[in-house]
Motif scaffolding. Structure first.
Motif, PDB file in Angstrom:
ATOM      1  N   ALA A   1       0.840  -1.183   0.000  1.00  0.00           N
ATOM      2  CA  ALA A   1       0.000   0.000   0.000  1.00  0.00           C
ATOM      3  C   ALA A   1       0.883   1.244   0.000  1.00  0.00           C
ATOM      4  CB  ALA A   1      -0.913   0.016   1.220  1.00  0.00           C
ATOM      5  N   ALA A   2       0.572   2.205  -0.869  1.00  0.00           N
ATOM      6  CA  ALA A   2       1.314   3.465  -0.971  1.00  0.00           C
ATOM      7  C   ALA A   2       2.816   3.240  -0.982  1.00  0.00           C
ATOM      8  CB  ALA A   2       0.922   4.399   0.171  1.00  0.00           C
ATOM      9  N   PRO A   3       3.345   2.460  -1.938  1.00  0.00           N
ATOM     10  CA  PRO A   3       4.768   2.145  -1.952  1.00  0.00           C
ATOM     11  C   PRO A   3       5.651   3.286  -2.428  1.00  0.00           C
ATOM     12  CG  PRO A   3       3.709   1.197  -3.863  1.00  0.00           C
ATOM     13  CD  PRO A   3       2.621   1.801  -3.032  1.00  0.00           C
ATOM     14  N   ALA A   4       5.062   4.286  -3.100  1.00  0.00           N
ATOM     15  CA  ALA A   4       5.859   5.391  -3.631  1.00  0.00           C
ATOM     16  C   ALA A   4       4.927   6.574  -3.878  1.00  0.00           C
ATOM     17  CB  ALA A   4       6.556   4.983  -4.932  1.00  0.00           C
ATOM     18  N   PRO A   5       5.463   7.786  -3.951  1.00  0.00           N
ATOM     19  CA  PRO A   5       4.617   8.951  -4.222  1.00  0.00           C
ATOM     20  C   PRO A   5       3.837   8.778  -5.520  1.00  0.00           C
ATOM     21  CG  PRO A   5       6.796   9.648  -3.510  1.00  0.00           C
ATOM     22  CD  PRO A   5       6.869   8.173  -3.723  1.00  0.00           C
ATOM     23  N   GLY A   6       2.540   9.033  -5.473  1.00  0.00           N
ATOM     24  CA  GLY A   6       1.699   8.920  -6.651  1.00  0.00           C
ATOM     25  C   GLY A   6       1.194   7.517  -6.920  1.00  0.00           C
ATOM     26  N   VAL A   7       1.723   6.535  -6.184  1.00  0.00           N
ATOM     27  CA  VAL A   7       1.299   5.143  -6.350  1.00  0.00           C
ATOM     28  C   VAL A   7       0.441   4.749  -5.152  1.00  0.00           C
ATOM     29  CG1 VAL A   7       2.031   2.743  -6.597  1.00  0.00           C
ATOM     30  CG2 VAL A   7       3.367   4.578  -7.656  1.00  0.00           C
ATOM     31  N   GLU A   8      -0.783   4.357  -5.410  1.00  0.00           N
ATOM     32  CA  GLU A   8      -1.697   3.992  -4.329  1.00  0.00           C
ATOM     33  C   GLU A   8      -1.467   2.569  -3.845  1.00  0.00           C
ATOM     34  OE1 GLU A   8      -6.243   3.382  -4.769  1.00  0.00           O
ATOM     35  OE2 GLU A   8      -5.983   5.460  -4.121  1.00  0.00           O
ATOM     36  N   ARG A   9      -1.198   1.662  -4.808  1.00  0.00           N
ATOM     37  CA  ARG A   9      -1.001   0.259  -4.447  1.00  0.00           C
ATOM     38  C   ARG A   9      -0.192  -0.419  -5.545  1.00  0.00           C
ATOM     39  NH1 ARG A   9      -6.218  -2.397  -2.192  1.00  0.00           N
ATOM     40  NH2 ARG A   9      -5.776  -0.724  -0.736  1.00  0.00           N
ATOM     41  N   ARG A  10       0.619  -1.391  -5.136  1.00  0.00           N
ATOM     42  CA  ARG A  10       1.436  -2.117  -6.100  1.00  0.00           C
ATOM     43  C   ARG A  10       1.334  -3.612  -5.818  1.00  0.00           C
ATOM     44  NH1 ARG A  10       7.187  -0.433  -5.414  1.00  0.00           N
ATOM     45  NH2 ARG A  10       6.698   1.250  -6.861  1.00  0.00           N
ATOM     46  N   TYR A  11       1.156  -4.383  -6.893  1.00  0.00           N
ATOM     47  CA  TYR A  11       1.184  -5.831  -6.799  1.00  0.00           C
ATOM     48  C   TYR A  11       2.316  -6.335  -7.693  1.00  0.00           C
ATOM     49  CZ  TYR A  11      -3.544  -5.508  -4.862  1.00  0.00           C
ATOM     50  OH  TYR A  11      -4.639  -5.206  -4.086  1.00  0.00           O
ATOM     51  N   THR A  12       3.157  -7.207  -7.158  1.00  0.00           N
ATOM     52  CA  THR A  12       4.231  -7.810  -7.944  1.00  0.00           C
ATOM     53  C   THR A  12       4.128  -9.320  -7.828  1.00  0.00           C
ATOM     54  OG1 THR A  12       5.682  -5.929  -7.528  1.00  0.00           O
ATOM     55  CG2 THR A  12       6.710  -7.946  -8.323  1.00  0.00           C
ATOM     56  N   ALA A  13       4.082  -9.992  -8.982  1.00  0.00           N
ATOM     57  CA  ALA A  13       3.982 -11.451  -9.013  1.00  0.00           C
ATOM     58  C   ALA A  13       5.279 -12.036  -9.556  1.00  0.00           C
ATOM     59  CB  ALA A  13       2.807 -11.884  -9.885  1.00  0.00           C
ATOM     60  N   ARG A  14       5.812 -13.026  -8.841  1.00  0.00           N
ATOM     61  CA  ARG A  14       7.034 -13.706  -9.262  1.00  0.00           C
ATOM     62  C   ARG A  14       6.822 -15.215  -9.219  1.00  0.00           C
ATOM     63  NH1 ARG A  14      11.275 -10.389  -9.857  1.00  0.00           N
ATOM     64  NH2 ARG A  14      11.080  -8.289  -9.001  1.00  0.00           N
ATOM     65  N   ASP A  15       7.521 -15.913 -10.106  1.00  0.00           N
ATOM     66  CA  ASP A  15       7.406 -17.368 -10.123  1.00  0.00           C
ATOM     67  C   ASP A  15       8.288 -17.979  -9.041  1.00  0.00           C
ATOM     68  OD1 ASP A  15      10.013 -17.347 -11.094  1.00  0.00           O
ATOM     69  OD2 ASP A  15       9.377 -17.537 -13.186  1.00  0.00           O
ATOM     70  N   ALA A  16       8.316 -19.317  -9.000  1.00  0.00           N
ATOM     71  CA  ALA A  16       9.032 -20.015  -7.931  1.00  0.00           C
ATOM     72  C   ALA A  16      10.524 -19.712  -7.922  1.00  0.00           C
ATOM     73  CB  ALA A  16       8.809 -21.516  -8.051  1.00  0.00           C
ATOM     74  N   SER A  17      11.083 -19.382  -9.088  1.00  0.00           N
ATOM     75  CA  SER A  17      12.514 -19.081  -9.164  1.00  0.00           C
ATOM     76  C   SER A  17      12.811 -17.599  -8.973  1.00  0.00           C
ATOM     77  CB  SER A  17      13.075 -19.549 -10.511  1.00  0.00           C
ATOM     78  OG  SER A  17      12.456 -18.845 -11.589  1.00  0.00           O
ATOM     79  N   GLY A  18      11.761 -16.809  -8.700  1.00  0.00           N
ATOM     80  CA  GLY A  18      11.955 -15.382  -8.476  1.00  0.00           C
ATOM     81  C   GLY A  18      11.837 -14.531  -9.722  1.00  0.00           C
ATOM     82  N   GLY A  19      11.559 -15.172 -10.862  1.00  0.00           N
ATOM     83  CA  GLY A  19      11.415 -14.417 -12.100  1.00  0.00           C
ATOM     84  C   GLY A  19      10.139 -13.596 -12.116  1.00  0.00           C
ATOM     85  N   LEU A  20      10.197 -12.424 -12.712  1.00  0.00           N
ATOM     86  CA  LEU A  20       9.049 -11.523 -12.760  1.00  0.00           C
ATOM     87  C   LEU A  20       7.960 -12.076 -13.672  1.00  0.00           C
ATOM     88  CD1 LEU A  20       7.900  -8.678 -11.966  1.00  0.00           C
ATOM     89  CD2 LEU A  20       8.869  -7.862 -14.134  1.00  0.00           C
ATOM     90  N   VAL A  21       6.756 -12.216 -13.141  1.00  0.00           N
ATOM     91  CA  VAL A  21       5.588 -12.566 -13.950  1.00  0.00           C
ATOM     92  C   VAL A  21       4.892 -11.288 -14.414  1.00  0.00           C
ATOM     93  CG1 VAL A  21       3.339 -13.711 -13.946  1.00  0.00           C
ATOM     94  CG2 VAL A  21       5.274 -14.759 -12.762  1.00  0.00           C
ATOM     95  N   GLY A  22       4.812 -10.337 -13.514  1.00  0.00           N
ATOM     96  CA  GLY A  22       4.204  -9.064 -13.876  1.00  0.00           C
ATOM     97  C   GLY A  22       4.067  -8.182 -12.651  1.00  0.00           C
ATOM     98  N   ARG A  23       3.783  -6.907 -12.908  1.00  0.00           N
ATOM     99  CA  ARG A  23       3.615  -5.945 -11.831  1.00  0.00           C
ATOM    100  C   ARG A  23       2.511  -4.960 -12.216  1.00  0.00           C
ATOM    101  NH1 ARG A  23       8.280  -3.899 -12.066  1.00  0.00           N
ATOM    102  NH2 ARG A  23       9.262  -5.143 -10.433  1.00  0.00           N
ATOM    103  N   CYS A  24       1.633  -4.648 -11.268  1.00  0.00           N
ATOM    104  CA  CYS A  24       0.599  -3.637 -11.499  1.00  0.00           C
ATOM    105  C   CYS A  24       0.694  -2.562 -10.435  1.00  0.00           C
ATOM    106  CB  CYS A  24      -0.798  -4.272 -11.459  1.00  0.00           C
ATOM    107  SG  CYS A  24      -1.204  -5.265 -12.910  1.00  0.00           S
TER     108      CYS A  24
END
Length: 267
Positions: free
Chosen positions: A7-30
């Motif tokens: 929640a509120a991870p940075a100025p102007g950003v209300e919420r951030r979701y980051t999804a990673r696979d089992a090896s830590g690779g980026l699946v996506g971020r919103c």
């Protein structure tokens, strides 16, 4: 697999979701921004990244920077979007990590202003329940009905598949009883082929669990009911989009905007 919610991870950003696979690779971020827009990053099959931005204002979605299909193709983009969607959908049920209230993941299909196949795009993201209800105002009703039917449907002595079928039939019967079988607004559990309603389960057809044409808008909310461990995959999402779009065109909407929302319940 992991999804982190901030929640509120940075100025102007209300919420951030980051999804990673089992090896830590980026699946996506919103990232949901405080101005009501959203930016999502998708990890493509070849390791590349695609950034998409949406605004959600005044009762409609507006693509600000549609992802470039050139070099990837619609199927690859759909696969990446559905992959991120699946991670979000699976992990944000109940309470998200960190105690942040979960948003609702969605897949949004659109064809640009012209509504041509060449301009077809897909976007993935999350919306607060309030925003979901603005664009798909019957979501809370459908979710509540699914929960009600699931709670009274016995699971003892039945397989997960049998239980899921009983739940879906219960939802269908309730909606048909309330809205009728041939409503122009809400229809439940019917098969479509080439944009036309056809016999239930006909080979090659696609089942639309709940179809809601939002009155006064070009939005169509297509709900897919999943139970147990089942999840919406890219192929099914594409079929739902295609048939809902064509069915909407046949219903008089020049260029339907399709939102696909999974409704999930476990025994």
């Amino acid at each position: 697999m992991s999804v982190t919610a901030e929640a509120a991870p940075a100025p102007g950003v209300e919420r951030r979701y980051t999804a990673r696979d089992a090896s830590g690779g980026l699946v996506g971020r919103c990232e949901s921004l405080t101005d009501g827009s959203q930016i999502c990053t998708l990890a493509m099959p070849d390791g590349g990244l695609v950034v998409q931005q949406l605004q959600a204002e005044d009762g409609e979605f507006t693509p600000v920077a549609a992802p470039a299909v050139a070099g990837y193709g619609f199927s690859a983009l759909l696969g990446a979007a559905t992959g991120l969607y699946t991670y979000l959908q699976d992990s944000l049920r109940g309470v998200a990590p960190g105690g942040v209230a979960p948003d609702t993941p969605f897949l949004f299909f659109y064809r640009g202003i012209e509504g041509t196949e060449a301009n077809a795009r897909v976007a993935v993201g999350t919306l607060t329940q309030e925003r979901v209800n603005e664009f798909c105002p019957m979501t809370a009703e459908f979710e509540g009905l699914l929960a009600q039917i699931a709670n009274v449907t016995p699971s003892d002595g039945r397989s997960a598949q049998q239980w899921g079928m009983d739940v879906q039939l219960g939802v269908r019967d309730q909606l048909r009883g309330k809205y009728g079988r041939n409503s122009s607004i809400v229809q439940a559990e019917f098969s479509v082929l080439g944009g036309a309603q056809t016999s239930y389960g006909k080979p090659g057809s696609t089942r639309l669990d709940i179809y809601h044409q939002v009155e006064g808008t070009s939005a169509i909310c297509a709900y897919d009911i999943k139970t147990g461990q089942a999840q919406l995959d890219a192929a099914q999402a594409a079929r739902i989009y295609r048939e809902a779009f064509q069915f909407g065109r046949r219903s008089g909407i020049a260029n339907p905007q399709i939102l696909v929302i999974e409704l999930h319940r476990a025994p």
